[in-house]
Design a protein around this motif. Sequence first.
Motif, PDB file in Angstrom:
ATOM      1  N   VAL A 112      -7.281  -3.426  -2.022  1.00 14.88           N
ATOM      2  CA  VAL A 112      -6.188  -4.069  -2.761  1.00 14.88           C
ATOM      3  C   VAL A 112      -6.351  -3.803  -4.255  1.00 14.88           C
ATOM      4  CG1 VAL A 112      -5.864  -5.865  -1.012  1.00 14.88           C
ATOM      5  CG2 VAL A 112      -7.418  -6.277  -2.917  1.00 14.88           C
ATOM      6  N   THR A 113      -5.312  -4.066  -4.998  1.00 12.41           N
ATOM      7  CA  THR A 113      -5.378  -3.849  -6.439  1.00 12.41           C
ATOM      8  C   THR A 113      -5.629  -5.134  -7.217  1.00 12.41           C
ATOM      9  OG1 THR A 113      -2.976  -4.072  -6.638  1.00 12.41           O
ATOM     10  CG2 THR A 113      -3.869  -1.836  -6.347  1.00 12.41           C
ATOM     11  N   TRP A 114      -5.427  -6.296  -6.582  1.00  9.32           N
ATOM     12  CA  TRP A 114      -5.568  -7.557  -7.304  1.00  9.32           C
ATOM     13  C   TRP A 114      -5.892  -8.686  -6.343  1.00  9.32           C
ATOM     14  CZ3 TRP A 114      -2.559 -12.160  -7.725  1.00  9.32           C
ATOM     15  CH2 TRP A 114      -2.815 -12.941  -8.864  1.00  9.32           C
ATOM     16  N   LEU A 115      -6.864  -9.527  -6.718  1.00  3.56           N
ATOM     17  CA  LEU A 115      -7.223 -10.721  -5.946  1.00  3.56           C
ATOM     18  C   LEU A 115      -7.410 -11.919  -6.873  1.00  3.56           C
ATOM     19  CD1 LEU A 115      -9.859  -9.406  -3.339  1.00  3.56           C
ATOM     20  CD2 LEU A 115      -7.570 -10.284  -2.842  1.00  3.56           C
ATOM     21  N   TYR A 116      -6.491 -12.109  -7.785  1.00  3.73           N
ATOM     22  CA  TYR A 116      -6.507 -13.284  -8.662  1.00  3.73           C
ATOM     23  C   TYR A 116      -7.817 -13.399  -9.436  1.00  3.73           C
ATOM     24  CZ  TYR A 116      -4.688 -17.851 -10.039  1.00  3.73           C
ATOM     25  OH  TYR A 116      -4.178 -18.917 -10.749  1.00  3.73           O
ATOM     26  N   GLY A 117      -8.344 -12.265  -9.896  1.00  2.00           N
ATOM     27  CA  GLY A 117      -9.570 -12.262 -10.679  1.00  2.00           C
ATOM     28  C   GLY A 117     -10.845 -12.058  -9.876  1.00  2.00           C
ATOM     29  N   PHE A 118     -10.720 -11.953  -8.563  1.00  2.00           N
ATOM     30  CA  PHE A 118     -11.875 -11.742  -7.690  1.00  2.00           C
ATOM     31  C   PHE A 118     -11.918 -10.285  -7.245  1.00  2.00           C
ATOM     32  CE2 PHE A 118     -10.779 -16.193  -7.467  1.00  2.00           C
ATOM     33  CZ  PHE A 118     -12.005 -16.812  -7.589  1.00  2.00           C
ATOM     34  N   GLN A 119     -13.066  -9.865  -6.731  1.00  6.09           N
ATOM     35  CA  GLN A 119     -13.234  -8.492  -6.258  1.00  6.09           C
ATOM     36  C   GLN A 119     -13.337  -8.404  -4.740  1.00  6.09           C
ATOM     37  OE1 GLN A 119     -13.181  -5.872  -8.531  1.00  6.09           O
ATOM     38  NE2 GLN A 119     -12.610  -7.577  -9.843  1.00  6.09           N
TER      39      GLN A 119
END
Length: 134
Positions: A112-119
Amino acid sequence: MTPRDVVFPAGRQALYERNRYSPAIRSNGFLFVSGQVGSREDGSPEPDLEAQVRRAFENLNAILAAAGCTFDDVVDATVFIVDPEAHFERIWSVAADYWGPAPHPTLTGIGVTWLYGFQFEIKVIARLPQGADH
């Protein structure tokens, strides 16, 4: 309609209520666990990748324990990884500490490209122990 049988880990109910979702639902002999990230008690991300993955598994294990399960009861897992090409090996070296021996659960990995600041995020479906389905 039967109300949802929600499972909350100790001490984090306010975080889930603030974000308007349930950490896990018991249904028909299974536990459906929402995606878990490496969030601290206040919901902020662990800054270090390995620490974030450990915290995600610890958050997951707290939910499993609240339902009377362990990771051994997990039958299906989905992981979400930001930039998996760069992070997969580091993440998977930490995950091995929690994954346990074979036979392993089924796994779907999604970049994914984004997880709300998580990796890293992990969601699972676990088999409830006999008598644990309410």
